[in-house]
Write a protein that holds these residues in place. Sequence first.
Motif, PDB file in Angstrom:
ATOM      1  N   UNK A   1       0.826  -1.193   0.000  1.00 27.81           N
ATOM      2  CA  UNK A   1       0.000   0.000   0.000  1.00 27.81           C
ATOM      3  C   UNK A   1       0.867   1.252   0.000  1.00 27.81           C
ATOM      4  N   UNK A   2       0.471   2.304  -0.724  1.00 26.75           N
ATOM      5  CA  UNK A   2       1.226   3.562  -0.674  1.00 26.75           C
ATOM      6  C   UNK A   2       1.079   4.211   0.696  1.00 26.75           C
ATOM      7  N   UNK A   3       2.034   5.094   1.062  1.00 29.20           N
ATOM      8  CA  UNK A   3       2.009   5.688   2.408  1.00 29.20           C
ATOM      9  C   UNK A   3       0.695   6.380   2.750  1.00 29.20           C
ATOM     10  N   UNK A   4       0.088   7.110   1.803  1.00 24.23           N
ATOM     11  CA  UNK A   4      -1.158   7.807   2.105  1.00 24.23           C
ATOM     12  C   UNK A   4      -2.256   6.823   2.512  1.00 24.23           C
ATOM     13  N   UNK A   5      -2.392   5.735   1.769  1.00 21.69           N
ATOM     14  CA  UNK A   5      -3.422   4.746   2.096  1.00 21.69           C
ATOM     15  C   UNK A   5      -3.153   4.122   3.460  1.00 21.69           C
ATOM     16  N   UNK A   6      -1.882   3.874   3.764  1.00 24.13           N
ATOM     17  CA  UNK A   6      -1.559   3.313   5.078  1.00 24.13           C
ATOM     18  C   UNK A   6      -1.896   4.294   6.191  1.00 24.13           C
ATOM     19  N   UNK A   7      -1.580   5.571   5.971  1.00 23.37           N
ATOM     20  CA  UNK A   7      -1.873   6.572   6.995  1.00 23.37           C
ATOM     21  C   UNK A   7      -3.375   6.652   7.270  1.00 23.37           C
ATOM     22  N   UNK A   8      -4.173   6.541   6.239  1.00 21.61           N
ATOM     23  CA  UNK A   8      -5.625   6.593   6.431  1.00 21.61           C
ATOM     24  C   UNK A   8      -6.119   5.372   7.199  1.00 21.61           C
ATOM     25  N   UNK A   9      -5.591   4.191   6.856  1.00 14.75           N
ATOM     26  CA  UNK A   9      -5.987   2.984   7.576  1.00 14.75           C
ATOM     27  C   UNK A   9      -5.533   3.036   9.029  1.00 14.75           C
ATOM     28  N   UNK A  10      -4.316   3.525   9.248  1.00 13.40           N
ATOM     29  CA  UNK A  10      -3.792   3.638  10.609  1.00 13.40           C
ATOM     30  C   UNK A  10      -4.656   4.602  11.421  1.00 13.40           C
ATOM     31  N   UNK A  11      -5.014   5.742  10.828  1.00 11.45           N
ATOM     32  CA  UNK A  11      -5.827   6.728  11.544  1.00 11.45           C
ATOM     33  C   UNK A  11      -7.168   6.133  11.960  1.00 11.45           C
ATOM     34  N   UNK A  12      -7.789   5.396  11.051  1.00  9.09           N
ATOM     35  CA  UNK A  12      -9.091   4.794  11.350  1.00  9.09           C
ATOM     36  C   UNK A  12      -8.978   3.747  12.458  1.00  9.09           C
ATOM     37  N   UNK A  13      -7.972   2.875  12.339  1.00  6.74           N
ATOM     38  CA  UNK A  13      -7.808   1.817  13.339  1.00  6.74           C
ATOM     39  C   UNK A  13      -7.389   2.395  14.693  1.00  6.74           C
ATOM     40  N   UNK A  14      -6.488   3.374  14.675  1.00  7.56           N
ATOM     41  CA  UNK A  14      -6.024   3.972  15.929  1.00  7.56           C
ATOM     42  C   UNK A  14      -7.163   4.695  16.644  1.00  7.56           C
ATOM     43  N   UNK A  15      -8.009   5.392  15.891  1.00  8.14           N
ATOM     44  CA  UNK A  15      -9.130   6.103  16.506  1.00  8.14           C
ATOM     45  C   UNK A  15     -10.067   5.130  17.209  1.00  8.14           C
ATOM     46  N   UNK A  16     -10.326   3.987  16.582  1.00  8.56           N
ATOM     47  CA  UNK A  16     -11.208   2.992  17.198  1.00  8.56           C
ATOM     48  C   UNK A  16     -10.584   2.440  18.476  1.00  8.56           C
ATOM     49  N   UNK A  17      -9.291   2.191  18.448  1.00 10.26           N
ATOM     50  CA  UNK A  17      -8.619   1.665  19.638  1.00 10.26           C
ATOM     51  C   UNK A  17      -8.584   2.702  20.755  1.00 10.26           C
ATOM     52  N   UNK A  18      -8.331   3.963  20.399  1.00  5.43           N
ATOM     53  CA  UNK A  18      -8.300   5.024  21.412  1.00  5.43           C
ATOM     54  C   UNK A  18      -9.667   5.173  22.068  1.00  5.43           C
ATOM     55  N   UNK A  19     -10.729   5.086  21.279  1.00  2.00           N
ATOM     56  CA  UNK A  19     -12.078   5.175  21.848  1.00  2.00           C
ATOM     57  C   UNK A  19     -12.339   4.013  22.804  1.00  2.00           C
ATOM     58  N   UNK A  20     -11.925   2.826  22.406  1.00  2.69           N
ATOM     59  CA  UNK A  20     -12.104   1.641  23.259  1.00  2.69           C
ATOM     60  C   UNK A  20     -11.286   1.772  24.541  1.00  2.69           C
ATOM     61  N   UNK A  21     -10.067   2.281  24.404  1.00  4.63           N
ATOM     62  CA  UNK A  21      -9.160   2.492  25.525  1.00  4.63           C
ATOM     63  C   UNK A  21      -9.744   3.508  26.506  1.00  4.63           C
ATOM     64  N   UNK A  22     -10.218   4.629  25.976  1.00  5.31           N
ATOM     65  CA  UNK A  22     -10.770   5.682  26.827  1.00  5.31           C
ATOM     66  C   UNK A  22     -12.041   5.212  27.530  1.00  5.31           C
ATOM     67  N   UNK A  23     -12.886   4.479  26.811  1.00  3.70           N
ATOM     68  CA  UNK A  23     -14.130   3.996  27.410  1.00  3.70           C
ATOM     69  C   UNK A  23     -13.850   3.004  28.528  1.00  3.70           C
ATOM     70  N   UNK A  24     -12.858   2.152  28.339  1.00  3.92           N
ATOM     71  CA  UNK A  24     -12.516   1.188  29.383  1.00  3.92           C
ATOM     72  C   UNK A  24     -12.084   1.905  30.652  1.00  3.92           C
ATOM     73  N   UNK A  25     -11.267   2.940  30.505  1.00  2.00           N
ATOM     74  CA  UNK A  25     -10.830   3.680  31.685  1.00  2.00           C
ATOM     75  C   UNK A  25     -12.000   4.401  32.347  1.00  2.00           C
TER      76      UNK A  25
END
Length: 700
Positions: free
Chosen positions: A89-113
């Motif tokens: 995957x080109x860097x831009x596509x990876x950055x978009x996928x990373x942003x989407x996945x990281x946001x979901x994990x951060x939301x899950x992380x924050x909700x757990x706390x």
Amino acid sequence: MSTAPRRPARRRKEPVPLTDDRYFNRELSWLDFNARVLALAEDERVPLLERMKFLAIFAQNLDEFFMVRVAGLHRRLQTGLPARGADQLPPRAQLELVAERAAALVARHAALFAEVIRPQLDASGIKILSWSELDRSEHERMRAYFHDRIFPVLTPLAVDPAHPFPYISGLSLNLAAVVRDPETGQELFARVKVPNNVPRFVTVGAEGKNVRFLPIEEVIANQLHHLFSGMQVVEHHLFRVTRNADLEIDEERDEDLIEAMERELARRRFGPPVRLEVAASISDHVLETLVEELDVDQHDVLRVPGLLDLSRLFQIHEVDRPELKDPTFVPATHPRLLDGEKTRSVFNILRDGDILVHHPYHSFSTSVQRFIEQAAADPLVLAIKQTLYRTSGDSPVVDALITAAEAGKQVVVLVEVKARFDEEANIGWARKLERAGCHVVYGLVGLKTHCKTALVVREESGQIRRYCHIGTGNYHPKTARLYEDLGLLTADPQVGADLTDLFNTLTGYSRQTAYRRLLVAPHGIRSGILERIDREIEHARNDVPALIQIKANSLVDERVVDALYRASQAGVKVDLIIRGMCTLKPGVPGLSENIRVRSILGRFLEHSRVFRFGNDGDAEFWIGSADPMHRNLDARVEALIQVTDPVARAELDYLLSESMSDQHEAFDLNSDGRWERRVSTPERPLTDLQQSLLQRVISG
């Protein structure tokens, strides 16, 4: 050598072509690893403060991920370089996928706390409060604390035509404030940095087991009117910037590596932003101001519900509540190193055979540290040579090397000043060792020295004998109680000759690439692994039972992955115990149906690297510092040692067999990329591998 029962052999099928999509994305695979860390925080069976510790580890991991891995994608995007490694995957596509996945994990992380851990802490008497939850006397105490300890070090910075937007240091907490001039009605923007030299959580009060904390940003936010006298505080929002933390050193051009590193460390502070974290409640116009002034892409913005920077929860973990933590344990001294009440010479013991130590189950202080300390004090020792990649702030190993040098011994220390995030500390160690008279070197141009090796040269009855340690982890007494690692202590003459040759390469102009019992990167480890995989393939093709087992932190090297695919297609049974990133897809018919991938996470950080090749019944075992990754195999000096001692080989066989046993809890990787957690239930009781190993070693 005993082996665990294997799966029944499957009829060999026609291999499928190796297509471009045969790898998982390594950045997403890393995020999957951090999701497994988060799963430990979600596990209700884990003691409460340990669950909170895993929340902090998750946050700390994510910080480093953005500072290094996401920063690398940004650099490739800006320079037009293609994607690196197995991912297509080109860097831009990876950055978009990373942003989407990281946001979901951060939301899950924050909700757990917010929804689970914080209320349970509250119920246990450990309260993390908001300003509105304090009573009148507590408000007064916090106001006094603010004026005495915080107010004098705060510097509000205005943003207007006369005041440019201030520099925002990486990972610092900041308040974006909007204030209004009551005379003109004009609204102005200002930034207030939360000081990092005071505790993140201020102790409001403590009584017995009960303790009350208040986040420092709450103290500051509710006293902003003191910073903007005569103005009206309209709104305030917390934000945090993550910057590119990679260093770029031109070792060919820079004559003094230490000076070059110090220049780059100063520049690191000004690396471009790669992530902007903001409170979920931030207003649109304040966010627009931050995005514009910091020049970040919308994909790099993470809205965080609740508290920002949960990595600072380590402070709460220090609360003295042992009933809310894992039971304490005292690492056992290796049985071979026990000798009643006497302290027998390690050198005498090693002449009787090799010793394999397994940390943290075996004590670091009574094994590896004792080995270096006895060498420093022994009048028969002529020289000590050692590599240091990371160590602790009060390192007994460094102290022993200094003692040895002051006693007139030849002490050579390779200090890797390019060890990421430990550069400044290692420069300090290098200078301290030099002042004591040690010969300090910094390795080879263009390579990091990551191998974990120590060589002691001793004169015995007019002859020279060499004693060695080669390990999978750093000479760090603190992490040796937290990281799972292996180390081999040996007096084998071949290993001594190998380490002598290796140190000559590291300190001089030797270009040796072939060794006796070592495989050394960047020239020998990948080729050595591939040769042994090919040998197992030949065994399988000749209907000889073939086996490959690899335990590592990450597996992303394409040539190794493709070789394992070929091995599976030939009928070789492949077991992979990978803690972190894994780009190999297991269980794909015709490609990898004979490959199993497992991840073990728990109280200790699984850090050892072990390689086992069946070799037609005469198994080869290797341990060392290298993961099957590009950086380890191409850009570092790494060392693997073949373990030949029968007792040590049996221990490694047990470790690998137990790691792959279905009787223990673990995460298993499916062919579609999903990690499936196998946990104990009343219907299917399973055990914790680390706890089992701990009990086994302590009970003897």
